[in-house]
Design a protein around this motif. Structure first.
Motif, PDB file in Angstrom:
ATOM      1  N   ILE A  70      -3.736  39.534  15.676  1.00  0.00           N
ATOM      2  CA  ILE A  70      -3.087  39.792  16.965  1.00  0.00           C
ATOM      3  C   ILE A  70      -1.781  39.013  17.042  1.00  0.00           C
ATOM      4  O   ILE A  70      -0.742  39.556  17.424  1.00  0.00           O
ATOM      5  N   ILE A  92      -1.136  46.850  12.702  1.00  0.00           N
ATOM      6  CA  ILE A  92      -1.018  46.987  14.156  1.00  0.00           C
ATOM      7  C   ILE A  92       0.456  46.973  14.545  1.00  0.00           C
ATOM      8  O   ILE A  92       0.904  47.758  15.372  1.00  0.00           O
ATOM      9  N   LEU A 114      -8.976  38.653  12.993  1.00  0.00           N
ATOM     10  CA  LEU A 114      -8.421  39.406  14.114  1.00  0.00           C
ATOM     11  C   LEU A 114      -7.541  38.530  14.989  1.00  0.00           C
ATOM     12  O   LEU A 114      -6.504  38.966  15.459  1.00  0.00           O
ATOM     13  N   GLY A 149      -2.643  42.687  11.059  1.00  0.00           N
ATOM     14  CA  GLY A 149      -1.577  42.463  12.037  1.00  0.00           C
ATOM     15  C   GLY A 149      -0.360  43.313  11.734  1.00  0.00           C
ATOM     16  O   GLY A 149       0.249  43.884  12.636  1.00  0.00           O
TER      17      GLY A 149
END
Lengths: 535, 227
Positions: free
Chosen positions: A26, A425, A22, A422
């Motif tokens: 990010i 996202i 994670l 990532g």
């Protein structure tokens, strides 16, 4: 064993896997988003540039501004006003002239540019601004008479909409300016106190739009190379000498004009023969109106020549050298390459671009560094916690590099997972940005003030004595934008395969760095010492 | 004469630096251990028991002195050769079992063979067979956390045995177990050792465990004495 161990570690130490992944995700998401949006902004910029200078234009040449060229002036002679019976005079005047500061190139200069090595094609245009004055003034003679009478007269004949009353009643007035701003007509409303003493009682509008004089046929360079015909037809060489005009479709919409409508340019009625829209995603083309260049010259009192030369280079890589070659031929001209033009674009688009290229880039770098550092620390921490495990493996005869490879593989897989998450996202964030669809504004090629700065417009000349208007009656900011080209571009970002590859690559790099940090620690463990932590 | 010497230690010293202080963990140890011996090593904490075990297990090298393993001078062996020796000849058993927590019992046993050239399919077979021998066939696919202490130590014994080593080095193998389990584990170790003609060296605090051995060593202040 390698894969079993890898799978077991990743699945059974899920918290470690999730945290490292994670963290990287990010960082990657941010990098992906920033990069996609920044690509989007770059696209928008090139759209704007294409609209302004044409898709195929590599170099744009303009003459340097000549000093002493004043703002547009309206000269009204004795017979220019039409007097109505109710105490007002109506004045209308449409003025076509070159943009402030622009001077022209003659045909010989254009020929010189054509002769420069590396120039593949040349297009020319005469850039003009049409400014119209339309308004009513009090008939001072009549006013004086009436004031002596009952002192209160209603002004009746309003062709713009302001109502003008006697000396104590407020009158409406408006100054409307039009540039290529999204809503080309903006109004600043002020309420002058009218009166026979010459203080106000006047209302008028000043509208302005851009006019581009072009030579007939559609070229692969220049302003007409980046437009698409939406209705009617384009100008052809047969239009030479005719009062025919092609309108930007956005401008036509805001002005409620269509094919076969009449437009007054330079006090002549033009017939709209076609509407064009930009080929790219920009909302407007480079000019509000396009007319035959010879007509433009006649109306603007320009004997010959052009204000703008658009050059297409033979080779995209040779733009810079070609531009230098042209500079040698035309030492006084302003020569801009597409790269220079990009920097001339201002407004929120360029702000966004600056923001992304500085803040966005640094933010990504910082977040990425933090993510990498975090991944490395967590991996090293993980290795420390597994000291006994690795010591045991060494005692069982596992070679150090076998253990390092294991740690490395775990980190790389975490990196890949992080990269994928990532990217997802990032795709989400870009989708959100696109759903919000921020509209960025780009202003390009603005000239100085129109009618002066903060002191309010003073339009001198003829027998028109300006009323003593309150300062700032003409919004100086608005006025200053006249002549500039303002575009609205809806930002549309997308994650390119290249960005995606870069994101995954970065994530894997993060994994490799983390794995190297952890692996080095694992390799340094002496088996005896790692067993000592047993107790 | 049949060659029967497994270990031959001559004048072995081990000195650790702890800050500015030097700790003499082993002092002039002369020791000969033959194939198939069952030896217990006792002594106070910090006396040098673990250090001796590490040197016997090729996890550490003496500061001075000479160690021969199966007639080979360990000083002359590269770290790669020492690693290979650990992989093939030496079985370790630890007080805390030291199983890899993320792997099943079966996989933990296979880990020992992963350091050797045994093919993957054979690894599975051999690991399963050894697990069956230590009585854990039905627990093969459980994680260590799902096993009792005794069961975990059985897995550890299976892991040490699966490579068919020459020596089993057990560091407090029953330190964390209750008496009943302790006896079971010791019996298992002894049977495995005698069936395979293994040398069994057990470091322990527990005199009951020590008593089961045929030869008894005591280490105090780095000095090894036969008891």
């Amino acid at each position: 064993m390698f894969l079993t161990y890898l799978r077991r570690e990743l699945l059974n130490r899920r918290r470690q896997t999730i945290i490292v992944s994670l963290g990287l995700a990010i960082g990657i998401a941010l990098v992906t988003t920033v990069s996609a949006v920044s690509n989007g902004v770059k696209d928008s910029q090139s759209q704007v540039l294409h609209s302004l200078y044409g898709v195929g234009t590599d170099i744009s040449i303009t003459q340097q501004a000549a000093p002493g060229d004043g703002p547009p002036r309206f000269a009204f002679g004795n017979g220019d006003a039409q007097q109505s019976g109710s105490g007002v005079r109506t004045l209308n005047r449409s003025n076509l002239r070159t943009e402030r500061g622009a001077t022209t190139f003659d045909d010989a200069t254009v020929a010189k540019v054509k002769a420069v090595t590396g120039v593949a094609g040349v297009a020319t245009a005469l850039k003009l601004t049409n400014t119209s004055f339309s308004g009513t003034l009090p008939d001072f003679m009549q006013r004086r008479f009436e004031n002596r009478g009952d002192g209160n007269v209603n002004g009746g004949d309003q062709n713009i909409g302001g109502i003008q009353n006697g000396q104590n009643s407020p009158a409406m007035g408006s100054i409307a300016t039009a540039s290529t701003v999204v809503s080309p007509t903006t109004s600043t409303t002020f309420v002058p106190t009218g009166g026979a003493d010459g203080k106000g009682g006047t209302e008028f509008s000043i509208t302005s739009f851009s006019v581009l004089g072009i030579s007939g046929s559609k070229a692969d360079v220049g302003p007409m190379s980046s437009v698409t015909l939406t209705s009617g037809r384009l100008l052809t060489s047969a239009d030479a000498g005719k009062y025919n005009v092609v309108l930007d479709s956005t401008y036509a919409t805001t002005e409620k004009l269509k094919v076969s409508s009449k437009v007054t340019i330079g006090s002549k009625d033009f017939t709209v023969v076609g509407l064009v829209s930009p080929t790219s995603g920009a909302s407007e083309t480079g000019s509000n109106t396009y007319i035959p260049i010879d007509v433009a010259r006649t109306l603007a009192n320009v004997d010959s020549g052009v204000t703008n030369i658009y050059v297409k280079a033979t080779n995209g890589d040779a733009v810079k050298s070609t531009s230098s070659a042209i500079a040698a031929v035309l030492p006084d001209a302003t020569i801009s390459t597409s790269a220079d033009l990009a920097s001339a674009v201002s407004g929120s688009l360029s702000t966004a671009s600056d923001l992304l290229s500085s803040f966005g880039k640094w933010l990504s770098v910082i977040v990425l560094v933090v993510a990498f550092a975090m991944a490395m620390l967590f991996t090293m921490g993980g290795v420390s916690r597994r000291t006994r495990e690795f010591g045991t493996l060494k005692a069982l005869g596992w070679k150090s590099n076998k253990i390092v490879r294991q740690v490395m593989a775990e980190s790389v897989v975490q990196g890949v997972i992080g990269g994928l998450i990532g990217s997802i996202i990032g795709f989400g964030a870009v989708a959100i940005v696109n759903a919000v669809a921020p509209t960025l504004q780009a202003t390009s090629g603005g000239f100085g003030g129109f009618g002066g700065g903060g002191g309010g417009g003073r339009f001198g000349g003829g027998n028109f004595t300006p009323p003593d208007m309150p300062g700032g009656a003409v919004n100086p900011l608005r006025a200053a934008r006249i002549g500039a080209n303002t575009f609205d571009v809806v930002l549309n970002s997308s994650i390119t395969p290249k960005t995606l590859m870069m994101a995954i690559g970065l994530a894997v790099l993060g994994g490799i760095l983390a794995g190297a940090a952890g692996g080095m620690r694992a390799a340094r463990l002496r088996p005896a010492e790692s067993l000592r932590s047993v107790a | 004469m049949e060659y029967t010497t497994l270990y031959k230690l001559v004048g072995v010293n081990k000195v650790f630096k702890q800050g500015s202080k030097e700790v003499h963990a082993l002092r002039n140890v002369d020791l000969t251990i033959s194939f198939g011996e069952h030896i217990s090593v006792q002594g106070p904490t910090g006396g040098g028991k673990s250090t001796l075990l590490q040197i016997l297990g090729a996890l550490d090298v003496p500061s001075t002195g000479n160690v021969e393993f199966s007639g080979r001078d360990m000083e002359k062996m590269s770290s790669r050769e020492l690693t290979e020796m650990r992989a093939e000849k030496i079985g370790f058993i630890f007080q805390n079992y030291n199983l890899i927590p993320t792997m099943t019992a079966q996989e933990n046993v296979e880990v020992a063979l992963a350091a050797t050239n045994v093919a993957a399919s054979q690894r599975r077979e051999r690991a399963a067979a050894v697990l069956a021998k230590v009585g854990l066939a039905d627990r093969a696919h459980h994680l260590p956390s799902e096993l009792s202490g005794g069961q975990q130590q059985r897995v550890a014994i299976a892991r040490a045995m699966v490579k068919e080593p020459a020596v089993l080095l057990a560091d407090e193998p029953t330190g964390n177990l209750d008496e009943e389990t302790r006896d079971e584990i010791m019996e298992l170790l002894e049977t495995q050792a005698s069936e395979n003609n293994l040398t069994l060296i057990v470091v322990t605090h527990d005199s009951a465990v020590a008593a089961r051995a045929k030869r008894h060593l005591n280490i105090k202040d780095g000095v090894v004495r036969e008891v």
